[in-house]
Design a protein around this motif. Structure first.
Motif, PDB file in Angstrom:
ATOM      1  N   GLY A 147       5.350  -3.192   2.681  1.00  9.23           N
ATOM      2  CA  GLY A 147       6.702  -3.393   2.187  1.00  9.23           C
ATOM      3  C   GLY A 147       7.096  -2.501   1.041  1.00  9.23           C
ATOM      4  N   ARG A 148       6.424  -1.365   0.895  1.00  6.31           N
ATOM      5  CA  ARG A 148       6.730  -0.437  -0.196  1.00  6.31           C
ATOM      6  C   ARG A 148       6.115   0.916   0.154  1.00  6.31           C
ATOM      7  N   PRO A 149       6.514   1.978  -0.544  1.00  2.00           N
ATOM      8  CA  PRO A 149       5.893   3.279  -0.296  1.00  2.00           C
ATOM      9  C   PRO A 149       4.402   3.234  -0.605  1.00  2.00           C
ATOM     10  N   ALA A 150       3.676   4.126   0.017  1.00  2.00           N
ATOM     11  CA  ALA A 150       2.225   4.186  -0.179  1.00  2.00           C
ATOM     12  C   ALA A 150       1.888   4.327  -1.658  1.00  2.00           C
ATOM     13  N   ASP A 151       0.873   3.599  -2.072  1.00  2.00           N
ATOM     14  CA  ASP A 151       0.360   3.716  -3.432  1.00  2.00           C
ATOM     15  C   ASP A 151      -1.146   3.481  -3.396  1.00  2.00           C
ATOM     16  N   LEU A 152      -1.792   3.598  -4.558  1.00  2.00           N
ATOM     17  CA  LEU A 152      -3.249   3.491  -4.602  1.00  2.00           C
ATOM     18  C   LEU A 152      -3.737   2.107  -4.183  1.00  2.00           C
TER      19      LEU A 152
END
Length: 328
Positions: A147-152
Protein backbone atom coordinates in the motif's frame (compact mmCIF):
# COMPACT_ATOMS: atom_id res chain seq x y z
CA UNK A 1 40.19 -5.42 23.17
CA UNK A 2 38.80 -2.13 24.32
CA UNK A 3 35.78 -0.26 22.98
CA UNK A 4 33.80 -1.35 19.95
CA UNK A 5 34.87 0.06 16.62
CA UNK A 6 33.00 3.03 15.15
CA UNK A 7 31.92 0.79 12.26
CA UNK A 8 30.33 -1.69 14.70
CA UNK A 9 28.55 1.08 16.60
CA UNK A 10 27.28 2.55 13.33
CA UNK A 11 26.01 -0.84 12.20
CA UNK A 12 24.16 -1.41 15.46
CA UNK A 13 22.59 2.03 15.26
CA UNK A 14 21.39 1.35 11.72
CA UNK A 15 19.86 -1.95 12.82
CA UNK A 16 18.07 -0.30 15.74
CA UNK A 17 16.67 2.45 13.53
CA UNK A 18 15.63 -0.04 10.89
CA UNK A 19 13.76 -2.05 13.52
CA UNK A 20 11.61 0.96 14.32
CA UNK A 21 10.99 1.53 10.59
CA UNK A 22 9.96 -2.07 10.01
CA UNK A 23 7.50 -2.15 12.92
CA UNK A 24 5.90 1.16 12.01
CA UNK A 25 5.62 0.50 8.28
CA UNK A 26 4.20 -3.00 8.58
CA UNK A 27 1.53 -1.79 10.96
CA UNK A 28 0.28 0.40 8.11
CA UNK A 29 0.39 -2.33 5.44
CA UNK A 30 -2.85 -3.45 3.75
CA UNK A 31 -4.03 -7.02 3.86
CA UNK A 32 -1.68 -9.36 2.02
CA UNK A 33 -0.80 -12.95 2.71
CA UNK A 34 2.60 -14.29 3.76
CA UNK A 35 2.60 -16.37 0.57
CA UNK A 36 2.13 -13.27 -1.60
CA UNK A 37 4.92 -11.45 0.19
CA UNK A 38 7.14 -14.53 0.00
CA UNK A 39 6.63 -14.76 -3.77
CA UNK A 40 7.73 -11.15 -4.17
CA UNK A 41 10.68 -11.93 -1.89
CA UNK A 42 11.61 -14.93 -4.05
CA UNK A 43 11.86 -12.74 -7.15
CA UNK A 44 13.95 -10.17 -5.29
CA UNK A 45 16.15 -12.92 -3.81
CA UNK A 46 17.21 -14.07 -7.29
CA UNK A 47 17.45 -10.65 -8.95
CA UNK A 48 20.89 -8.96 -9.15
CA UNK A 49 19.13 -5.59 -9.36
CA UNK A 50 20.07 -4.93 -5.74
CA UNK A 51 23.85 -4.81 -6.16
CA UNK A 52 26.03 -1.91 -7.19
CA UNK A 53 27.31 -3.56 -10.38
CA UNK A 54 24.20 -5.62 -11.15
CA UNK A 55 26.00 -8.96 -10.77
CA UNK A 56 25.11 -10.11 -7.25
CA UNK A 57 21.78 -11.42 -5.97
CA UNK A 58 21.06 -13.02 -2.61
CA UNK A 59 20.99 -16.31 -4.53
CA UNK A 60 24.58 -15.78 -5.68
CA UNK A 61 25.72 -16.83 -2.21
CA UNK A 62 22.67 -18.87 -1.23
CA UNK A 63 22.09 -21.52 -3.90
CA UNK A 64 19.41 -24.19 -3.45
CA UNK A 65 21.52 -27.06 -4.80
CA UNK A 66 24.03 -26.33 -2.03
CA UNK A 67 21.35 -26.01 0.68
CA UNK A 68 21.44 -22.23 0.16
CA UNK A 69 25.21 -21.82 0.54
CA UNK A 70 27.68 -21.22 -2.31
CA UNK A 71 30.48 -23.78 -2.06
CA UNK A 72 33.14 -21.14 -1.35
CA UNK A 73 35.31 -20.70 1.70
CA UNK A 74 34.41 -17.01 1.69
CA UNK A 75 31.76 -15.53 -0.55
CA UNK A 76 32.24 -13.09 -3.43
CA UNK A 77 30.29 -9.87 -3.76
CA UNK A 78 30.04 -6.87 -6.05
CA UNK A 79 33.13 -6.27 -8.12
CA UNK A 80 34.31 -9.80 -7.33
CA UNK A 81 35.39 -8.69 -3.87
CA UNK A 82 35.78 -11.43 -1.29
CA UNK A 83 34.32 -11.27 2.17
CA UNK A 84 35.75 -12.93 5.28
CA UNK A 85 33.05 -15.52 6.01
CA UNK A 86 31.42 -18.52 4.42
CA UNK A 87 27.77 -18.10 3.41
CA UNK A 88 25.57 -19.87 6.00
CA UNK A 89 22.72 -22.17 4.99
CA UNK A 90 19.24 -20.65 4.89
CA UNK A 91 17.43 -23.96 5.44
CA UNK A 92 15.01 -23.48 8.36
CA UNK A 93 16.54 -20.06 8.93
CA UNK A 94 13.20 -18.73 10.16
CA UNK A 95 13.71 -20.74 13.35
CA UNK A 96 16.94 -18.93 14.20
CA UNK A 97 17.06 -15.97 16.57
CA UNK A 98 20.74 -15.06 16.19
CA UNK A 99 21.73 -14.33 12.60
CA UNK A 100 25.11 -13.72 11.01
CA UNK A 101 27.98 -15.91 12.14
CA UNK A 102 28.53 -13.66 15.15
CA UNK A 103 24.83 -13.61 16.01
CA UNK A 104 24.52 -9.84 15.66
CA UNK A 105 20.98 -9.68 14.24
CA UNK A 106 17.84 -10.97 15.99
CA UNK A 107 15.64 -11.12 12.89
CA UNK A 108 15.72 -11.82 9.18
CA UNK A 109 14.34 -8.37 8.45
CA UNK A 110 17.24 -6.64 10.15
CA UNK A 111 19.79 -9.13 8.87
CA UNK A 112 19.02 -8.25 5.24
CA UNK A 113 20.28 -4.71 5.72
CA UNK A 114 23.81 -5.94 6.42
CA UNK A 115 24.67 -7.58 3.08
CA UNK A 116 22.80 -4.93 1.11
CA UNK A 117 25.08 -2.19 2.43
CA UNK A 118 28.31 -4.19 2.87
CA UNK A 119 31.03 -3.06 0.44
CA UNK A 120 32.08 -6.68 -0.10
CA UNK A 121 28.54 -7.91 -0.75
CA UNK A 122 25.77 -5.91 -2.48
CA UNK A 123 27.47 -2.53 -1.91
CA UNK A 124 24.40 -0.25 -2.04
CA UNK A 125 23.41 2.59 0.24
CA UNK A 126 19.85 2.57 1.64
CA UNK A 127 18.91 5.41 -0.70
CA UNK A 128 20.24 3.53 -3.73
CA UNK A 129 18.28 0.43 -2.74
CA UNK A 130 15.00 2.36 -2.53
CA UNK A 131 15.64 4.25 -5.78
CA UNK A 132 16.31 1.02 -7.68
CA UNK A 133 13.20 -0.64 -6.35
CA UNK A 134 10.95 2.32 -7.16
CA UNK A 135 12.30 2.43 -10.70
CA UNK A 136 11.98 -1.32 -11.24
CA UNK A 137 9.27 -3.68 -12.45
CA UNK A 138 8.62 -4.53 -8.81
CA UNK A 139 7.23 -1.06 -7.99
CA UNK A 140 3.57 -2.08 -8.64
CA UNK A 141 4.00 -5.17 -6.48
CA UNK A 142 5.05 -3.09 -3.49
CA UNK A 143 2.09 -0.75 -3.99
CA UNK A 144 -0.28 -3.73 -4.21
CA UNK A 145 1.08 -5.71 -1.26
CA UNK A 146 2.18 -2.91 1.06
CA UNK A 147 0.00 0.00 0.00
CA UNK A 148 2.92 2.37 -0.48
CA UNK A 149 6.01 2.85 -2.67
CA UNK A 150 8.85 0.42 -2.12
CA UNK A 151 10.97 1.10 0.94
CA UNK A 152 13.51 -0.74 3.07
CA UNK A 153 10.98 -2.14 5.51
CA UNK A 154 8.80 -3.63 2.77
CA UNK A 155 11.86 -5.03 0.97
CA UNK A 156 13.24 -6.73 4.07
CA UNK A 157 9.79 -8.04 4.97
CA UNK A 158 9.40 -9.66 1.54
CA UNK A 159 12.88 -11.20 1.63
CA UNK A 160 12.26 -12.52 5.13
CA UNK A 161 8.89 -13.98 4.13
CA UNK A 162 10.59 -15.95 1.36
CA UNK A 163 13.39 -17.18 3.58
CA UNK A 164 10.92 -18.30 6.24
CA UNK A 165 9.28 -20.48 3.61
CA UNK A 166 12.49 -22.54 3.23
CA UNK A 167 11.52 -25.27 5.67
CA UNK A 168 13.03 -28.76 5.40
CA UNK A 169 12.34 -31.72 7.68
CA UNK A 170 12.25 -34.61 5.19
CA UNK A 171 15.70 -36.14 5.47
CA UNK A 172 16.34 -39.87 6.05
CA UNK A 173 17.01 -38.94 9.69
CA UNK A 174 13.54 -37.39 9.94
CA UNK A 175 11.93 -40.46 8.41
CA UNK A 176 13.89 -42.74 10.73
CA UNK A 177 12.85 -40.63 13.72
CA UNK A 178 9.22 -40.93 12.59
CA UNK A 179 9.41 -44.73 12.69
CA UNK A 180 10.81 -45.78 9.30
CA UNK A 181 13.50 -48.18 10.47
CA UNK A 182 14.87 -48.60 6.94
CA UNK A 183 15.35 -44.90 6.22
CA UNK A 184 18.96 -44.82 7.45
CA UNK A 185 21.85 -47.16 6.76
CA UNK A 186 23.33 -49.28 9.53
CA UNK A 187 26.40 -47.04 9.54
CA UNK A 188 24.23 -43.93 9.90
CA UNK A 189 22.33 -45.50 12.80
CA UNK A 190 25.63 -46.26 14.53
CA UNK A 191 26.63 -42.65 13.83
CA UNK A 192 23.38 -41.44 15.38
CA UNK A 193 24.22 -43.33 18.56
CA UNK A 194 27.68 -41.75 18.57
CA UNK A 195 26.25 -38.27 17.94
CA UNK A 196 24.11 -38.50 21.09
CA UNK A 197 26.62 -40.66 22.97
CA UNK A 198 30.40 -40.98 22.86
CA UNK A 199 30.99 -38.05 20.46
CA UNK A 200 28.66 -35.73 22.45
CA UNK A 201 27.85 -33.60 19.41
CA UNK A 202 24.38 -32.93 20.82
CA UNK A 203 25.65 -30.41 23.39
CA UNK A 204 25.97 -27.72 20.68
CA UNK A 205 24.01 -29.32 17.82
CA UNK A 206 20.76 -29.55 19.72
CA UNK A 207 17.05 -29.47 18.97
CA UNK A 208 15.16 -29.97 15.75
CA UNK A 209 17.58 -27.86 13.74
CA UNK A 210 20.66 -29.39 15.37
CA UNK A 211 21.95 -26.06 16.62
CA UNK A 212 21.79 -24.49 20.07
CA UNK A 213 21.90 -21.07 18.36
CA UNK A 214 24.63 -19.97 20.78
CA UNK A 215 28.20 -18.71 20.27
CA UNK A 216 31.10 -21.11 20.79
CA UNK A 217 34.80 -21.15 20.02
CA UNK A 218 35.34 -24.46 18.23
CA UNK A 219 39.10 -24.65 18.78
CA UNK A 220 40.22 -23.46 15.36
CA UNK A 221 43.17 -21.14 15.00
CA UNK A 222 42.25 -17.76 13.54
CA UNK A 223 43.80 -17.10 10.13
CA UNK A 224 41.78 -14.03 9.13
CA UNK A 225 40.86 -10.76 10.84
CA UNK A 226 37.35 -11.96 11.71
CA UNK A 227 37.18 -12.22 15.50
CA UNK A 228 33.53 -13.29 15.68
CA UNK A 229 31.36 -12.29 18.63
CA UNK A 230 34.15 -10.12 20.03
CA UNK A 231 33.54 -7.65 17.18
CA UNK A 232 30.22 -6.86 18.89
CA UNK A 233 31.09 -7.20 22.58
CA UNK A 234 34.70 -6.02 22.64
CA UNK A 235 35.56 -8.82 25.08
CA UNK A 236 38.76 -10.78 24.65
CA UNK A 237 36.98 -13.89 25.89
CA UNK A 238 34.64 -13.71 22.86
CA UNK A 239 37.40 -13.78 20.24
CA UNK A 240 36.74 -16.66 17.87
CA UNK A 241 33.21 -17.36 19.06
CA UNK A 242 30.63 -17.99 16.32
CA UNK A 243 27.03 -19.20 16.37
CA UNK A 244 26.62 -22.98 16.03
CA UNK A 245 25.48 -23.69 12.46
CA UNK A 246 22.66 -26.09 11.67
CA UNK A 247 23.72 -29.56 10.55
CA UNK A 248 20.69 -30.04 8.32
CA UNK A 249 21.81 -30.71 4.75
CA UNK A 250 25.39 -30.36 5.97
CA UNK A 251 26.67 -32.77 3.31
CA UNK A 252 25.74 -30.11 0.72
CA UNK A 253 27.33 -27.11 2.42
CA UNK A 254 31.11 -27.66 2.16
CA UNK A 255 33.53 -26.12 2.92
CA UNK A 256 32.94 -25.91 6.66
CA UNK A 257 33.40 -23.55 9.61
CA UNK A 258 32.93 -19.78 9.54
CA UNK A 259 35.61 -19.18 6.91
CA UNK A 260 35.65 -22.54 5.13
CA UNK A 261 38.76 -23.74 6.92
CA UNK A 262 37.84 -27.44 6.58
CA UNK A 263 36.95 -28.94 3.21
CA UNK A 264 35.13 -32.18 3.99
CA UNK A 265 32.96 -33.81 6.64
CA UNK A 266 35.69 -36.36 7.49
CA UNK A 267 38.01 -33.39 8.17
CA UNK A 268 35.40 -31.83 10.46
CA UNK A 269 34.91 -35.05 12.41
CA UNK A 270 38.68 -35.54 12.66
CA UNK A 271 39.06 -31.98 14.00
CA UNK A 272 36.65 -32.60 16.85
CA UNK A 273 37.97 -36.09 17.49
CA UNK A 274 41.45 -34.64 17.99
CA UNK A 275 40.24 -32.09 20.52
CA UNK A 276 40.88 -29.16 18.19
CA UNK A 277 43.81 -26.76 17.87
CA UNK A 278 45.41 -24.79 20.73
CA UNK A 279 43.14 -21.83 21.40
CA UNK A 280 42.76 -19.99 24.73
CA UNK A 281 39.02 -19.47 24.14
CA UNK A 282 38.22 -23.01 23.01
CA UNK A 283 34.94 -24.29 24.39
CA UNK A 284 35.62 -26.70 27.28
CA UNK A 285 33.32 -29.23 25.62
CA UNK A 286 35.91 -29.71 22.88
CA UNK A 287 38.36 -32.39 23.97
CA UNK A 288 39.83 -35.57 22.45
CA UNK A 289 37.02 -38.05 21.78
CA UNK A 290 39.08 -41.17 21.08
CA UNK A 291 36.83 -42.24 18.21
CA UNK A 292 38.11 -45.14 16.13
CA UNK A 293 38.40 -44.75 12.33
CA UNK A 294 35.21 -46.81 11.97
CA UNK A 295 33.39 -44.57 14.44
CA UNK A 296 34.53 -41.47 12.56
CA UNK A 297 33.16 -42.97 9.33
CA UNK A 298 29.87 -43.87 11.02
CA UNK A 299 29.51 -40.32 12.32
CA UNK A 300 30.02 -38.99 8.79
CA UNK A 301 27.36 -41.42 7.55
CA UNK A 302 24.93 -39.99 10.09
CA UNK A 303 25.71 -36.42 9.03
CA UNK A 304 25.03 -37.41 5.42
CA UNK A 305 21.63 -38.78 6.49
CA UNK A 306 20.58 -35.24 7.37
CA UNK A 307 20.25 -34.33 3.67
CA UNK A 308 16.81 -33.56 2.27
CA UNK A 309 17.19 -33.77 -1.56
CA UNK A 310 14.00 -31.75 -2.07
CA UNK A 311 15.81 -28.59 -0.93
CA UNK A 312 17.61 -28.45 -4.27
CA UNK A 313 14.56 -29.20 -6.41
CA UNK A 314 11.55 -27.55 -4.77
CA UNK A 315 10.28 -25.06 -7.41
CA UNK A 316 8.84 -22.82 -4.70
CA UNK A 317 12.41 -22.00 -3.67
CA UNK A 318 14.03 -21.89 -7.11
CA UNK A 319 14.68 -19.08 -9.55
CA UNK A 320 11.48 -17.60 -11.01
CA UNK A 321 11.23 -17.89 -14.79
CA UNK A 322 10.76 -14.12 -15.03
CA UNK A 323 14.21 -13.44 -13.52
CA UNK A 324 16.90 -13.65 -16.18
CA UNK A 325 19.88 -15.94 -15.82
CA UNK A 326 20.64 -19.54 -15.04
CA UNK A 327 19.98 -21.06 -11.68
CA UNK A 328 23.06 -20.31 -9.57
Amino acid sequence: MGARSSKTLYSLAVLALAGLMVGTALAQAPASTPAQRAELGRHLFYDPLLSSDGTVACASCHQPQRAFTDGRATSLGAGGRAGVRSAPSLVNVGARTRLFWHGGSPSLELQALGPLSDHNEHDLSPGEVVARLRGSRYAPDFERLYGRPADLSALTDALAAFQRSIVSYQSPFDRYSAGDAGAMSEAAVRGLDLFYGKAECFHCHAGRNLSDNLPHNNALLLFNPDIGLASLTGHDSDVGKFITPTLRNVALTAPYMHAGQLQTLPEVVAHYNSGGEPNPNADPLIRPLNLTPQEEADLVAFLESLTDPAVATNPAWGRPHSVAGENP
